[in-house]
Design a protein around this motif. Structure first.
Motif, PDB file in Angstrom:
ATOM      1  N   LEU A   1       0.822  -1.191   0.000  1.00 14.55           N
ATOM      2  CA  LEU A   1       0.000   0.000   0.000  1.00 14.55           C
ATOM      3  C   LEU A   1       0.869   1.260   0.000  1.00 14.55           C
ATOM      4  N   PHE A   2       1.891   1.275   0.852  1.00 15.11           N
ATOM      5  CA  PHE A   2       2.749   2.459   0.920  1.00 15.11           C
ATOM      6  C   PHE A   2       3.554   2.631  -0.364  1.00 15.11           C
ATOM      7  N   ALA A   3       3.971   1.527  -0.955  1.00 15.69           N
ATOM      8  CA  ALA A   3       4.704   1.611  -2.229  1.00 15.69           C
ATOM      9  C   ALA A   3       3.821   2.187  -3.330  1.00 15.69           C
ATOM     10  N   ALA A   4       2.523   1.907  -3.274  1.00 15.14           N
ATOM     11  CA  ALA A   4       1.603   2.429  -4.279  1.00 15.14           C
ATOM     12  C   ALA A   4       1.420   3.943  -4.145  1.00 15.14           C
ATOM     13  N   MET A   5       1.697   4.484  -2.976  1.00 14.99           N
ATOM     14  CA  MET A   5       1.569   5.928  -2.767  1.00 14.99           C
ATOM     15  C   MET A   5       2.748   6.720  -3.334  1.00 14.99           C
ATOM     16  N   ALA A   6       3.909   6.091  -3.424  1.00 18.12           N
ATOM     17  CA  ALA A   6       5.133   6.790  -3.825  1.00 18.12           C
ATOM     18  C   ALA A   6       5.021   7.520  -5.169  1.00 18.12           C
ATOM     19  N   PRO A   7       4.463   6.913  -6.209  1.00  8.59           N
ATOM     20  CA  PRO A   7       4.368   7.640  -7.480  1.00  8.59           C
ATOM     21  C   PRO A   7       3.540   8.925  -7.393  1.00  8.59           C
ATOM     22  N   HIS A   8       2.576   8.950  -6.496  1.00  7.11           N
ATOM     23  CA  HIS A   8       1.759  10.158  -6.330  1.00  7.11           C
ATOM     24  C   HIS A   8       2.586  11.306  -5.755  1.00  7.11           C
ATOM     25  N   LEU A   9       3.565  10.968  -4.912  1.00 11.08           N
ATOM     26  CA  LEU A   9       4.433  12.010  -4.381  1.00 11.08           C
ATOM     27  C   LEU A   9       5.332  12.587  -5.467  1.00 11.08           C
ATOM     28  N   GLU A  10       5.728  11.744  -6.415  1.00 14.83           N
ATOM     29  CA  GLU A  10       6.573  12.228  -7.509  1.00 14.83           C
ATOM     30  C   GLU A  10       5.860  13.303  -8.321  1.00 14.83           C
ATOM     31  N   THR A  11       4.553  13.138  -8.521  1.00 17.57           N
ATOM     32  CA  THR A  11       3.822  14.080  -9.358  1.00 17.57           C
ATOM     33  C   THR A  11       3.114  15.176  -8.558  1.00 17.57           C
ATOM     34  N   HIS A  12       2.684  14.872  -7.331  1.00 19.60           N
ATOM     35  CA  HIS A  12       1.891  15.833  -6.553  1.00 19.60           C
ATOM     36  C   HIS A  12       2.503  16.164  -5.193  1.00 19.60           C
ATOM     37  N   GLY A  13       3.702  15.661  -4.926  1.00 17.61           N
ATOM     38  CA  GLY A  13       4.301  15.793  -3.599  1.00 17.61           C
ATOM     39  C   GLY A  13       4.424  17.211  -3.095  1.00 17.61           C
ATOM     40  N   ALA A  14       4.882  18.129  -3.936  1.00 19.71           N
ATOM     41  CA  ALA A  14       5.066  19.518  -3.497  1.00 19.71           C
ATOM     42  C   ALA A  14       3.738  20.131  -3.052  1.00 19.71           C
ATOM     43  N   ALA A  15       2.674  19.841  -3.778  1.00 21.42           N
ATOM     44  CA  ALA A  15       1.355  20.367  -3.414  1.00 21.42           C
ATOM     45  C   ALA A  15       0.871  19.749  -2.100  1.00 21.42           C
ATOM     46  N   PHE A  16       1.109  18.455  -1.910  1.00 19.70           N
ATOM     47  CA  PHE A  16       0.734  17.801  -0.652  1.00 19.70           C
ATOM     48  C   PHE A  16       1.481  18.427   0.519  1.00 19.70           C
ATOM     49  N   VAL A  17       2.793  18.633   0.335  1.00 22.37           N
ATOM     50  CA  VAL A  17       3.626  19.216   1.391  1.00 22.37           C
ATOM     51  C   VAL A  17       3.124  20.613   1.743  1.00 22.37           C
ATOM     52  N   GLN A  18       2.842  21.423   0.740  1.00 24.40           N
ATOM     53  CA  GLN A  18       2.373  22.783   0.977  1.00 24.40           C
ATOM     54  C   GLN A  18       1.061  22.789   1.766  1.00 24.40           C
ATOM     55  N   LYS A  19       0.195  21.826   1.490  1.00 30.53           N
ATOM     56  CA  LYS A  19      -1.115  21.781   2.138  1.00 30.53           C
ATOM     57  C   LYS A  19      -1.078  21.118   3.516  1.00 30.53           C
ATOM     58  N   VAL A  20      -0.356  20.008   3.653  1.00 32.62           N
ATOM     59  CA  VAL A  20      -0.439  19.184   4.863  1.00 32.62           C
ATOM     60  C   VAL A  20       0.546  19.624   5.946  1.00 32.62           C
ATOM     61  N   GLN A  21       1.805  19.831   5.589  1.00 29.32           N
ATOM     62  CA  GLN A  21       2.839  20.288   6.529  1.00 29.32           C
ATOM     63  C   GLN A  21       2.942  19.412   7.785  1.00 29.32           C
ATOM     64  N   SER A  22       2.989  18.089   7.588  1.00 25.08           N
ATOM     65  CA  SER A  22       3.066  17.165   8.722  1.00 25.08           C
ATOM     66  C   SER A  22       3.838  15.908   8.357  1.00 25.08           C
ATOM     67  N   VAL A  23       4.361  15.250   9.395  1.00 24.31           N
ATOM     68  CA  VAL A  23       5.002  13.942   9.251  1.00 24.31           C
ATOM     69  C   VAL A  23       4.151  12.948  10.031  1.00 24.31           C
ATOM     70  N   PHE A  24       3.849  11.818   9.396  1.00 23.18           N
ATOM     71  CA  PHE A  24       3.018  10.787  10.017  1.00 23.18           C
ATOM     72  C   PHE A  24       3.784   9.474  10.105  1.00 23.18           C
ATOM     73  N   HIS A  25       3.684   8.838  11.258  1.00 21.97           N
ATOM     74  CA  HIS A  25       4.162   7.464  11.411  1.00 21.97           C
ATOM     75  C   HIS A  25       2.943   6.559  11.398  1.00 21.97           C
ATOM     76  N   PHE A  26       3.113   5.384  10.829  1.00 22.10           N
ATOM     77  CA  PHE A  26       2.079   4.358  10.841  1.00 22.10           C
ATOM     78  C   PHE A  26       2.652   3.139  11.531  1.00 22.10           C
ATOM     79  N   GLU A  27       1.953   2.643  12.547  1.00 20.54           N
ATOM     80  CA  GLU A  27       2.324   1.421  13.266  1.00 20.54           C
ATOM     81  C   GLU A  27       1.297   0.376  12.865  1.00 20.54           C
ATOM     82  N   ILE A  28       1.722  -0.564  12.033  1.00 23.94           N
ATOM     83  CA  ILE A  28       0.809  -1.520  11.421  1.00 23.94           C
ATOM     84  C   ILE A  28       1.132  -2.935  11.917  1.00 23.94           C
ATOM     85  N   LYS A  29       0.083  -3.648  12.331  1.00 18.23           N
ATOM     86  CA  LYS A  29       0.246  -5.033  12.772  1.00 18.23           C
ATOM     87  C   LYS A  29      -0.596  -5.950  11.891  1.00 18.23           C
TER      88      LYS A  29
END
Length: 96
Positions: A1-29
């Motif tokens: 799932l996380f690997a599928a998100m990576a291409p979206h950051l390549e094309t839209h990452g700067a816009a996401f960063v400008q809007k969200v301005q946060s770092v998230f950790h995910f603890e998955i079991k």
């Protein structure tokens, strides 16, 4: 799932960063009794990034089972419902 998100950051990452301005950790079991795996989504720096493991400090940490994360990503489980049913826990700044 996380690997599928990576291409979206390549094309839209700067816009996401400008809007969200946060770092998230995910603890998955895989199950309630299994050891967690950690992932970091950085939407605060550069064009954003996704990494396995805990990278830096997070504004918020999401804790949930793998099946519930997939259900949220597939639109089968509403994140607010998951939180209210305690399927997803959040540590840190929930407003981010």
């Amino acid at each position: 799932l996380f690997a599928a998100m990576a291409p979206h950051l390549e094309t839209h990452g700067a816009a996401f960063v400008q809007k969200v301005q946060s770092v998230f950790h995910f603890e998955i079991k895989a199950s309630a009794s299994s050891e967690p795996k950690y992932f970091t989504i950085d939407l605060k720096n550069g064009n954003g990034s996704i990494a396995q493991g805990k990278v830096g400090s997070a504004d918020a940490t999401f804790i949930l089972l793998d099946d519930d994360l997939v259900a949220i990503a597939d639109g089968k489980l509403n994140p607010q419902v998951a939180f209210m049913q305690e399927k997803m826990k959040v540590r840190g700044n929930m407003g981010k």
